[in-house]
Design a protein around this motif. Sequence first.
Motif, mmCIF file in Angstrom:
data_model
loop_
_atom_site.group_PDB
_atom_site.id
_atom_site.type_symbol
_atom_site.label_atom_id
_atom_site.label_comp_id
_atom_site.label_asym_id
_atom_site.label_seq_id
_atom_site.Cartn_x
_atom_site.Cartn_y
_atom_site.Cartn_z
ATOM 1 N N THR A 878 0.836 -1.209 0.000
ATOM 2 C CA THR A 878 0.000 0.000 0.000
ATOM 3 C C THR A 878 0.868 1.255 0.000
ATOM 4 O O THR A 878 0.652 2.193 -0.783
ATOM 5 C CB THR A 878 -0.924 -0.020 1.228
ATOM 6 N N VAL A 879 1.875 1.282 0.864
ATOM 7 C CA VAL A 879 2.757 2.453 0.949
ATOM 8 C C VAL A 879 3.567 2.618 -0.328
ATOM 9 O O VAL A 879 3.744 3.731 -0.857
ATOM 10 C CB VAL A 879 3.671 2.317 2.172
ATOM 11 N N THR A 880 4.063 1.511 -0.876
ATOM 12 C CA THR A 880 4.905 1.578 -2.073
ATOM 13 C C THR A 880 4.126 2.085 -3.280
ATOM 14 O O THR A 880 4.593 2.958 -4.033
ATOM 15 C CB THR A 880 5.484 0.196 -2.375
ATOM 16 N N VAL A 881 2.937 1.536 -3.494
ATOM 17 C CA VAL A 881 2.139 1.962 -4.648
ATOM 18 C C VAL A 881 1.734 3.432 -4.496
ATOM 19 O O VAL A 881 1.743 4.205 -5.461
ATOM 20 C CB VAL A 881 0.902 1.054 -4.793
ATOM 21 N N ALA A 882 1.382 3.851 -3.270
ATOM 22 C CA ALA A 882 1.023 5.259 -3.041
ATOM 23 C C ALA A 882 2.214 6.176 -3.332
ATOM 24 O O ALA A 882 2.077 7.238 -3.964
ATOM 25 C CB ALA A 882 0.538 5.440 -1.616
ATOM 26 N N ALA A 908 4.558 -2.500 -7.391
ATOM 27 C CA ALA A 908 3.984 -3.536 -6.532
ATOM 28 C C ALA A 908 4.753 -4.843 -6.618
ATOM 29 O O ALA A 908 4.846 -5.595 -5.652
ATOM 30 C CB ALA A 908 2.522 -3.772 -6.910
ATOM 31 N N ALA A 909 5.331 -5.125 -7.809
ATOM 32 C CA ALA A 909 6.008 -6.407 -7.998
ATOM 33 C C ALA A 909 7.338 -6.467 -7.270
ATOM 34 O O ALA A 909 7.729 -7.519 -6.748
ATOM 35 C CB ALA A 909 6.210 -6.678 -9.488
ATOM 36 N N LYS A 910 8.059 -5.336 -7.219
ATOM 37 C CA LYS A 910 9.392 -5.342 -6.621
ATOM 38 C C LYS A 910 9.372 -5.737 -5.141
ATOM 39 O O LYS A 910 10.130 -6.627 -4.737
ATOM 40 C CB LYS A 910 10.056 -3.978 -6.827
ATOM 41 N N PRO A 911 8.546 -5.137 -4.278
ATOM 42 C CA PRO A 911 8.541 -5.583 -2.878
ATOM 43 C C PRO A 911 8.059 -7.014 -2.707
ATOM 44 O O PRO A 911 8.506 -7.720 -1.811
ATOM 45 C CB PRO A 911 7.604 -4.600 -2.191
ATOM 46 N N VAL A 912 7.138 -7.466 -3.564
ATOM 47 C CA VAL A 912 6.666 -8.849 -3.471
ATOM 48 C C VAL A 912 7.806 -9.816 -3.763
ATOM 49 O O VAL A 912 8.040 -10.794 -3.045
ATOM 50 C CB VAL A 912 5.480 -9.087 -4.427
ATOM 51 N N LEU A 1050 13.014 6.162 2.074
ATOM 52 C CA LEU A 1050 13.112 4.926 1.311
ATOM 53 C C LEU A 1050 11.763 4.257 1.170
ATOM 54 O O LEU A 1050 11.458 3.666 0.146
ATOM 55 C CB LEU A 1050 14.090 3.978 1.999
ATOM 56 N N VAL A 1051 10.961 4.325 2.233
ATOM 57 C CA VAL A 1051 9.629 3.723 2.153
ATOM 58 C C VAL A 1051 8.817 4.365 1.055
ATOM 59 O O VAL A 1051 8.038 3.731 0.357
ATOM 60 C CB VAL A 1051 8.923 3.848 3.512
ATOM 61 N N MET A 1052 9.021 5.688 0.833
ATOM 62 C CA MET A 1052 8.269 6.367 -0.219
ATOM 63 C C MET A 1052 8.841 6.065 -1.592
ATOM 64 O O MET A 1052 8.326 6.509 -2.599
ATOM 65 C CB MET A 1052 8.299 7.881 0.002
ATOM 66 N N GLY A 1053 9.941 5.315 -1.621
ATOM 67 C CA GLY A 1053 10.532 5.022 -2.912
ATOM 68 C C GLY A 1053 11.419 6.143 -3.388
ATOM 69 O O GLY A 1053 11.711 6.250 -4.573
#
Length: 1099
Positions: A878-882, A908-912, A1050-1053
């Motif tokens: 959720t945080v990454t996509v946002a 979404a794919a990278k953290p998964v 980093l969490v925000m990318g």
Amino acid sequence: MFRRDLRPDSWFFSFLVGLCRSLLAFAALAKNQTSKGFAPVTIETPRHTYEYVASALDWWQAGRFCEQRFAQLLCEPQDSEQGSFSKLLQSHHIRGPVWLKERDSVLHKTKRRRGHTVPVLVFREKTDTKFVKVLSDFPTLPAVTACAHLQWDTRTQEIATIFSYAVPTFMNEFQLRGSVDEEGFVRFALIVHGHHSPYLPVFRADGLWHHFCVTWQQENGTWAIYADGKRRASASGLCSVGASAPQAIYGQGTFIIGQDQDSLGGTFRAKESFSGNITELYIWQRVLSSEQIEKVRSCWVLEQDLVFGWSSNALEVESTVQAVTTQLLCPGPVEECRVLEVGSSGLSYASCLQTLPFICLYSKGAYWQLRRAQLESSHSLASRVNSLAVRTVIPDSVFTSDVQDMNLSMALDALDILATVLRGGEVPVLEPSDLLAVLQLLKQVSDMEIQEGDKLEMLEQLGHYYMEVTELILEEQNSGTWSSINQVIRGPMAVVELCDRMVSLLVPLLTPERTKIMIQHGNIGLEVRELELREQELSAEAYMVQTPEKGRHDLIEVPAEEMQRLKSRGLQRVTVKNMWFGYGSLQRCLSSAVSQDVAASDGGQKSLRTAVGTAVISSTLLSDFQEISTSVRYRLQHRVQDLPNTLVGPICAFWNFSLSPDAGGMWSTAGCSVVMSLPDSTACFCNHTTNFAILLQVYEMQRTTKEEITLQTLTFIGCGVSFCALIVTFILFLVVRVPKSERTTVHKNLIFALAAGEALLMFSELAKTNQVLCFMVTAFLHLFFMAAFSWMLVEGLLLWSKVVAVNMSEDRRMKFYYVTGWGLPILIVGVTLATSFNKYVAANHCWLNVQTNVIWAFVGPVLFILAVNSLVLLRVLTVTVASARRRLKMLTPNSSLESQIGTHIWAAAKPVLVLLPVLGLTWLCGVLVHLSIVWAYVFIVLNSLQGLYIFLVYAIYNSEVRNAIQRMKDKKKALSFTNCSHPINYLSSPRNTTSWEGKLSPAAGSALPSPVQREPPVKSITSKGNFGAKIPMGISSIMSPERPVSEKCLVMGLQCRGSFSRKDGRSEELASPGESPAWAELSPCSPSQHLMLPNHVPL
């Protein structure tokens, strides 16, 4: 109204018809009379059939009557049913008391005069030399009970001392004397502290064995004398020093049998000595009740407060006293039994020896199955046996049989003739009625009472005939007949119960010289033995049976530690009964009596059926005819199960008679576990004694042998690669001196636990042959894999703390992490071992037993951890996509829809891809393994290569590790320059020597400086300040050191560098560009762009 046209001749005709009917009814009733009463009255209900027997019998005979008709004595009805049941009986003109079997209470013991072989002391005449000293330490006795069996010498009438107890301060401390009066009665007198009770008659001097007990207690000086179970005399005030102050009997004295002590342990006089025989002397330091004395008389030994128990090894026998063995016939206990008063709807008790009518109870199906067997019978077996015996051995119908007290000679003759007929093949296949008749005869023999004067050597021959007849009726050609009467006999284990009764009849044959009796006839064997528990070193007691296959055998044994435990309880000897029933009709009928939850199948196999695949073996321990509970080990050979595409799994089970009583019981696995399983045999452990077997669970193999080998090979290779990768990663963390932080500590513990678990898993198959080693490997596998998952949970919690603010200090967090990572697994494994020690390990490999609830000690916590980590991953997504959406709007606000969708998918794919293995979520594939072999391959590949993936993420693409390696290289170069006399100003700060990979983009405006000046200058920025240069990066660690504001970026990318102003006016430095997660955007923020922080990130 009286009819006027009725003529006198018609009156006479009606009278004759009525008279004829009455005579016919009376004739039929007389024909159906039994020798002891009228024919039973049958009452049918939808579920049961009741048979009222008006013949008055005692409670035991009534029970035997019903058993011989394959019924049960009516059980006490429920309180709510008493009224309606009484009315049902009254509707059939039944009134008065009838016997009942009591509900919810201990079943009454079978009325039987049990043979009991004991050592006897013989005092042939009155002398001053014959004595026996008791070698036991006597404590102070505020109360005492002494019991023995006595045979009085009828030739003497003088006073005789049966026993005397003396202490240094007083010779006549405790003594029992006797004499014979003019009327031929033996009179006893009790002496305590020199105080003498009067001589009172107790039994006749008839030369027979009599049982006596004397009791005394300090309180009020109360005493009593019992003979043959009845109180003969009692009073109080014996040994009163003052008004009401009796003293206890002093301890540490000398106890002599047969003489009066005028000095401590000596100075005997012939005129006061004992002449006769004595045995079974027991002494307790308390007063026994009348009921307990009756039990002692019936050869029961009460262990509580026992000071001395009769034993040859605990006696010092003078050389002229003869010690022999004899058999005592112990009477049945005096009891009261339940009675139903029909008509008053009340329940009462009456002496079990009283004779009353009774009711036999059948299930509806069993009654009509029994009737059908009688109607379809040709009576060929009965007629042949009866003609050879020239008397009725087998009745034409079980409904015409009566309770017969069979003696030893009659039983031996009947079984001899029956065995001859069956052995000769004159009746190749038994009819249902024939089989029922044989079982009826076996019941009569097993209920036989050994009488005084019976030749005991005939007992062993009777045992041989009994086993031979049983073996012949269990032959395979009679399998169909057993099935046809299954409801009548309530399962084929009824014949095992009968054989167990027969083994009990052989116990009197055991003597000190002959301690073991073995009988084997073809497919059936039995053994009864007497074990002494006085030896210092006790070994396991095994019963071994040679199977038809050459060189193979079945066995059952009581472990040595169990024998030691029985010895510590004070038991001096035990009787062991063992039986063995080879594979035949018994097992084929028993295979259908398997409960649905007796076994469990795994994901790769589908259960087809469960069958009894071995012999049935049993063991029972007795101490003075009382059953003792103890654990046993047994090993049985399998029958060959050569079925294509199937797999056979062994299950240790025992026959539980309390499950499904109408069917005679079912197989159960409670308290039993597989110790070792081989292709042709299985060893089991059970914590109780009963009838055991090995059930073979037949599975349909959903995977071929080739597929299983492929899966095992992939697992071994994958685990090997993972183990090596994990070890290299662990060494790198230790050697390259990665900066210490919470994340690196968590990484190290996870890597260590996972590496240890996979190392044990690779070599666990080698430990299968060693039971102890396999158990240890299983426990450590459980521990390390549980620890690995616990540290995966810690990884998830740590990641959650970086996404959502958690108010907890670093020290407190690490303590919590260690408790979760190691404390929780140790607790789970410890509790599992404590509660399920005997069923912990699986049968075929060194892992948890999936056939019991033990497997949930691993699966349950794992499912919980995977659920928590799934929530963490969902939050990160959720945080990454946002963050990706915001960044896309800032960088390319006019991008196409296809580009936006692609960016979101990649975000979404990278953290998964990165977090799935780290959080252990690949184990979720295990839920799908049973659907297809493809999922099994996917599951093994993903999890066996988990270590390799961690190596790539934590080592190869981890910027911290790369930077640490680069610092080591730089330091080495600096040291080499120093050695060349060219010192340099090496920067000591780790931050100033951080390596940046790649080259600065053209936007940076300059090339990289020399190695000692790699770090570009730090630029100050405001809260909406400028970003650093764009530097191409690879995948870095998802776990960077704890720099709070940098973590939020980093969490925000975002990949940011420099400092910014906080809302409180202070400035704070951002993380270096090399410290970004693998799922972060690889291009840094443009220098002209503003830093947009999400609202949920606190500054």
